[in-house]
Design a protein around this motif. Structure first.
Motif, PDB file in Angstrom:
ATOM      1  N   UNK A 134       0.933  -1.167   0.131  1.00  0.00           N
ATOM      2  CA  UNK A 134      -0.146   0.030  -0.157  1.00  0.00           C
ATOM      3  C   UNK A 134       0.837   1.115   0.030  1.00  0.00           C
ATOM      4  N   UNK A 135       0.293   2.324  -0.346  1.00  0.00           N
ATOM      5  CA  UNK A 135       1.003   3.721  -0.267  1.00  0.00           C
ATOM      6  C   UNK A 135       1.248   4.229   0.931  1.00  0.00           C
ATOM      7  N   UNK A 136       2.531   4.463   1.560  1.00  0.00           N
ATOM      8  CA  UNK A 136       2.764   5.063   2.787  1.00  0.00           C
ATOM      9  C   UNK A 136       1.962   6.194   3.287  1.00  0.00           C
ATOM     10  N   UNK A 137       1.583   6.448   4.334  1.00  0.00           N
ATOM     11  CA  UNK A 137       0.702   7.666   4.549  1.00  0.00           C
ATOM     12  C   UNK A 137       1.947   8.892   4.785  1.00  0.00           C
ATOM     13  N   UNK A 138       1.329   9.885   4.160  1.00  0.00           N
ATOM     14  CA  UNK A 138       1.999  11.258   4.387  1.00  0.00           C
ATOM     15  C   UNK A 138       1.869  11.912   5.675  1.00  0.00           C
ATOM     16  N   UNK A 139       3.132  11.807   6.501  1.00  0.00           N
ATOM     17  CA  UNK A 139       3.362  12.173   7.769  1.00  0.00           C
ATOM     18  C   UNK A 139       2.893  13.655   8.043  1.00  0.00           C
ATOM     19  N   UNK A 140       2.873  14.777   6.993  1.00  0.00           N
ATOM     20  CA  UNK A 140       2.639  16.022   7.187  1.00  0.00           C
ATOM     21  C   UNK A 140       1.055  15.875   7.678  1.00  0.00           C
ATOM     22  N   UNK A 141       0.481  15.220   7.069  1.00  0.00           N
ATOM     23  CA  UNK A 141      -0.970  15.374   7.458  1.00  0.00           C
ATOM     24  C   UNK A 141      -1.188  15.264   9.121  1.00  0.00           C
ATOM     25  N   UNK A 142      -0.413  14.620   9.543  1.00  0.00           N
ATOM     26  CA  UNK A 142      -0.210  14.376  11.223  1.00  0.00           C
ATOM     27  C   UNK A 142       0.494  15.758  11.865  1.00  0.00           C
ATOM     28  N   UNK A 143       1.420  16.135  11.221  1.00  0.00           N
ATOM     29  CA  UNK A 143       2.154  17.154  11.767  1.00  0.00           C
ATOM     30  C   UNK A 143       1.403  18.470  11.894  1.00  0.00           C
ATOM     31  N   UNK A 144       1.010  18.716  10.858  1.00  0.00           N
ATOM     32  CA  UNK A 144       0.190  20.161  10.613  1.00  0.00           C
ATOM     33  C   UNK A 144      -1.100  20.160  11.524  1.00  0.00           C
ATOM     34  N   UNK A 145      -1.915  18.759  11.576  1.00  0.00           N
ATOM     35  CA  UNK A 145      -2.969  18.689  12.448  1.00  0.00           C
ATOM     36  C   UNK A 145      -2.667  18.900  13.972  1.00  0.00           C
ATOM     37  N   UNK A 146      -1.541  18.379  14.209  1.00  0.00           N
ATOM     38  CA  UNK A 146      -1.121  18.348  15.631  1.00  0.00           C
ATOM     39  C   UNK A 146      -0.477  19.793  15.866  1.00  0.00           C
TER      40      UNK A 146
END
Length: 957
Positions: A671-683
């Motif tokens: 599967x495609x690895x999730x983009x960690x930037x979604x976590x960083x900006x949300x946090x």
């Protein structure tokens, strides 16, 4: 017995390779499926692929002529390379032996493509298995370049060139392995490559020098030992008509600036003459590499002053190189209005999240980690440091959006102007006078670019002309050519500080803002709605720069600015929204609470919320939007409350979805690895919301728990440094603003926090990368200190919280004190830890004493001196104040332990200029306690320097 191919499988495989490249879709899909199946299941597939690659005789397959078979051979090479790369352990010892015995024959093929593909396979084989997987291949390739054939037959020049090209690919892909190999192959190889610069083939000469340039920036011992031979080769090859060879000469000279500046300084005059000549070359690649020299030397502390006498030679060639070429004019000139056209997906730049690192005073700073490939170098197609640093110099006005001669020349002029100032201006003034009003737009545009490039370095000299130049630049905002309007926006942005600040404070002009700042601001704002998207982007970028430079000067104009932002927000296509978000957040950052007027909130927030609803959870536009909202929420404070709840819960949902994607990816790497930037900006937005809403933030968190804290702990344990860094920043904010909601989850939180503080678990790579792992530890220390502070308050105010039996909430920090103490002390004592981390660790350790002074007291003798030493570097803030309170409480429990460092402690007390009332009282109690404890207190005080001793006597005794 050696492996032998069978005719039937060869014909079958060749047929599938041919069909996989055909036009019939059904046949193509079936052939591709069969090749995939064979690659996974057939043990001999790579043997057959190798056979097809290196044997030029066409295989008798229907429709297989010589041209078709050539394509089949290339396809066999690509499939073989992919098999080696993607299928672990796909090569058995027998297969490896066969490939090694046959593969080099491909380098002798008359077709350039076959030789190139063979080199790719060799490179991948060595990359996958290591140099030792085929230890003699380098010697074999070098022998082929030398023209040595075991049979004694002559080796054609084309074959020698193919072998040299293969060597270059191996060195490019395995440079670190070669440099670190215990056998030190480079000690043999580098002299050989320098010998090959005498080869009759200019292609071999260029490849040889390119290989040396691969290892030169690594400061390889093998290269440094042969520097003089290298320089001799550069002098000999410098005027060769073969452009790729001259390009490598220019590159080597650039590398030598950093590696051996002592070799460049004595010959600077000759080098300048040579590179000026090369920058005027018709080959753009040669010109670009020559131009890199000025930029590199301009940033070199030792060498840059050596360029001074040659500025009249260098600057004109830079100015000439900043004019658009005919090809660029053909592609870009005369572009009309395109603001209504939808952006193509490939035109939208990716935006990367910025991690926030907490300073010891609680402030946060943004850290952008470089995106690198596994070898620590920029991947093909990525921008390098100059492209990144000077990206705002042009927006995207160059045709491909890449680093090019025009950008490099402007950046070099910028750097040289900051080094030499007036001498550079004296060279360009005649050029500006001649070209700023030139009837042909490319010359006009280049002159405006030059004027902007020297804005920082030559401001004192240029400012004399700005009263005339600024109005003229504002008029150029209406130039017919969009590229002129675009660069004019950028240049006006560069001079916005002058426009916003009266240049003569001794003789101020009360009309300065009205005459220059307001027209500049208005002109750029208007161009944000230009009919050309490139101009829109440049204007938005320039306005963000203007905001940075003018700060509070903007306050009277906020309404007009916000109205224009909102209009742009409703008109912009996706691409320019990214820079518009930056404009909004920069405004929020610099005018802060001035943005929180009801009228402004009513204008800005509906537009942002409208965009917030439009952007999907998997869109990369979400990154800059979340970051923008973080700044806006901070500026609006309590005024952001009506918008907070849906944003807060959506951030939690985004975090949950992306964590679930990570779990799915862990279970199925296909599967495609999730983009960690979604976590960083949300946090980060959650942090901003909690800070902005202050006392009201507990309501949001209370509604979301336990989901909120469960997700937070998952992020705290994520393998990605940026995610953990933002997680611990959020944890610290939770400790400050919503500690009652956080407290029930302390057992899970503290377990992860203690693990993160263990610096001994860091790898060597982590310790060398201070912008990642240590930034995480920095935020962990900060959040630990905030938790200790809050728990210390409870311990002092609640009798139940003082229980030390380790049970329930009343246990406070007791179960964690020993582990925290050990980890924090190791951080404070380590010489490898950055100063900001050490300081945060000291603050955390001191604050731990607020509620756990009895537990820390037995360790006081061990940690007192390193604690005081680390805390001495921290500015006087609430953090330092509370840390010293906790330390004084520990001292009060074990005063005898301070015998060896009582003098430094008293000096720290004396030098604390503005303690809080509570800390000052603790200082007084501590000093008076030692006065009664020490038999000859006056003799002790005499050990302290007179100034500090006087403070102790007058304030605390």
């Amino acid at each position: 017995m050696a492996w032998q191919p069978q005719e039937a499988p060869i014909r079958e495989l060749a047929g599938y390779l041919k069909d996989s490249l055909g036009q019939d879709r059904a046949t193509q899909q079936r052939a591709t499926q069969m090749l995939q199946q064979a690659s996974q299941q057939s043990p001999d597939i790579n043997n057959y692929l190798c056979y097809i690659l290196v044997h030029p005789e066409p295989i008798p397959v229907p429709g297989m002529d010589a041209n078709a078979y050539h394509i089949v051979r290339c396809s066999a090479a690509m499939l073989m390379k992919n098999n080696i790369s993607l299928i672990p352990n796909s090569l058995s010892p027998q297969t490896l032996a066969y490939i090694k015995s046959e593969l080099l024959q491909g380098l002798k093929d008359p077709h350039t493509g076959i030789r190139s593909f063979t080199g790719n396979v060799i490179t991948e084989l060595l990359r996958k298995g290591g140099i030792m997987a085929w230890s003699d291949v380098l010697g074999q390739l070098i022998g082929m370049v030398e023209g040595k054939d075991p049979s004694g037959a002559p080796i054609p020049t084309a074959v020698q060139e193919g072998a040299m090209s293969a060597l270059k690919k191996v060195c490019q892909d395995s440079k670190k392995a070669l440099e670190k190999d215990a056998q030190q192959p480079l000690l043999f190889m580098i002299p050989k490559f320098l010998q090959f610069t005498h080869h009759p083939s200019t292609a071999v000469q260029a490849d040889s020098l390119e290989i040396v340039n691969i290892f030169l920036p690594m400061r390889s011992h093998a290269v440094l030992a042969n520097i003089d031979a290298l320089i001799a080769s550069l002098f000999r090859l410098g005027n060769n008509p073969h452009a790729p060879l001259r390009r490598e000469v220019c590159r080597a000279l650039v590398h030598l600036v950093d590696i051996r500046p002592d070799k460049i300084a004595p010959i600077m005059g000759g080098v300048v003459d040579y590179l000026v000549q090369q920058q005027n070359d018709t080959d753009v690649d040669v010109s670009l590499d020559a131009a890199e020299f000025w930029l590199t030397v301009g940033e070199h502390d030792q060498l840059r002053t050596h360029l001074g006498p040659y500025l009249p030679k260098i600057v004109p060639v830079l100015l000439k190189s900043m004019i658009y070429s005919e090809e660029e004019i053909f592609r870009l000139g005369g572009e009309g209005d395109d603001a209504e056209e939808e952006d193509r997906a490939e035109d939208i730049k990716p935006t990367f999240a910025k991690s926030k690192q907490r300073l010891p005073n609680g402030e946060s700073v943004e850290v952008i980690d470089e995106l690198q490939n596994g070898d620590g170098d920029l991947s093909e197609g990525e921008i390098d440091e100059y492209d990144s640093d000077f990206e705002d110099l042009f927006g995207t006005d160059d045709p491909e959006g890449r680093w090019n001669l025009r950008k490099c020349s402007a950046a070099a002029l910028d750097v040289l102007s900051t080094v030499f100032h007036q001498p550079v201006l004296e060279v360009i003034l005649p050029y500006l006078k001649e070209n700023l009003r030139h009837p042909e737009w490319p010359y006009r545009e280049a002159a405006v670019l030059a004027l902007g490039a020297v804005a920082d370095g030559c401001l004192d000299g240029v400012s004399l002309h700005l009263p005339e130049l600024v109005p003229y630049l504002i008029s150029l905002l209406n130039d017919e050519e969009p590229l002129v309007r675009q660069i004019t926006c950028w240049t006006l942005g560069r001079y916005s500080r002058w426009a916003a600040t009266d240049p003569d404070p001794n003789n101020p002009d009360p009309q300065h803002l009205q005459k220059y700042f307001e027209p500049t601001m208005e002109g750029i704002l208007i161009k944000m709605l230009d009919g050309n998207k490139r101009v829109q982007e440049a204007a938005a970028s320039a306005f963000a720069n203007l905001e940075e430079q003018s700060k509070s000067v903007l306050e009277p104009y906020i309404k007009v600015i916000v109205q224009q932002f909102v209009t742009a927000m409703r008109q912009y296509k996706d691409r320019n929204m990214f820079i518009l978000y930056d404009c909004v957040q920069t405004l929020a950052e610099h005018v802060n609470e001035a943005l929180a007027q009801d009228e402004l909130v009513d204008i800005l927030m509906p537009a942002l919320i409208e965009r917030w609803k439009k952007v999907k959870d998997d869109s990369r536009e979400l990154f800059p939007l979340l970051e923008c909202l973080s700044y806006v929420s901070t500026a609006l404070g309590q005024k952001f409350q009506p918008f907070a709840t849906p944003i807060f819960h959506r951030c939690i949902d985004i975090i949950r979805v992306n964590l679930e994607k990570q779990i799915a990816f862990n279970n199925n790497p296909a599967l495609d690895a999730p983009d960690k930037d979604f976590l960083v900006t949300s946090l980060d937005l959650l942090s901003a919301l909690i800070q902005a809403l202050d006392s009201q933030s507990g309501i949001l968190v209370a509604e979301a728990q336990p989901n909120f804290f469960r997700l937070l702990t998952c992020c705290m344990g994520d393998h990605n440094n940026d995610v953990r860094q933002s997680s611990y920043a959020l944890l610290g904010d939770c400790a400050i603003y919503v500690f009652p909601q956080l407290q029930p989850y302390l057992p899970e939180v503290m377990e992860l926090l203690i693990q993160q503080l263990d610096i001994e678990s860091l790898s060597e790579v982590d310790q060398n990368n201070q912008n990642s792992s240590f930034s995480v530890i920095n935020n962990t220390c900060w959040s630990c200190g905030e938790i200790a502070l809050q728990q210390g308050k409870l311990n002092r105010n609640t009798q139940d919280a003082s229980r030390s039996d380790g049970s329930g909430l009343g246990a406070g920090m007791h179960p964690y004190v020993e582990s925290l103490y050990v980890s924090l002390l190791k951080i404070i004592q380590s010489s490898k830890v950055p100063a900001s981390v050490t300081e945060n660790a000291a603050v955390a350790l001191g604050r731990l004493g607020l509620g756990s002074c009895d537990e820390l007291a037995p360790h006081l003798e061990t940690f007192a001196y390193p604690f005081l030493d680390a805390l001495a570097k921290v500015a006087e803030t609430d953090e330092k104040d509370t840390a010293l309170k906790g330390f004084c409480m520990v001292v009060g429990r074990n005063p005898e332990a301070m015998e060896s460092c009582l003098v430094p402690f008293f000096r720290a007390i004396a030098r604390y200029k503005d303690p809080s009332a509570e800390l000052q009282d603790l200082f007084r109690q501590t000093v008076m306690g030692y006065r009664s404890f020490i038999a000859d207190f006056d003799a002790f005080l005499n050990q302290i320097p007179e100034g500090d001793r006087t403070v102790i006597r007058t304030v605390y005794v």
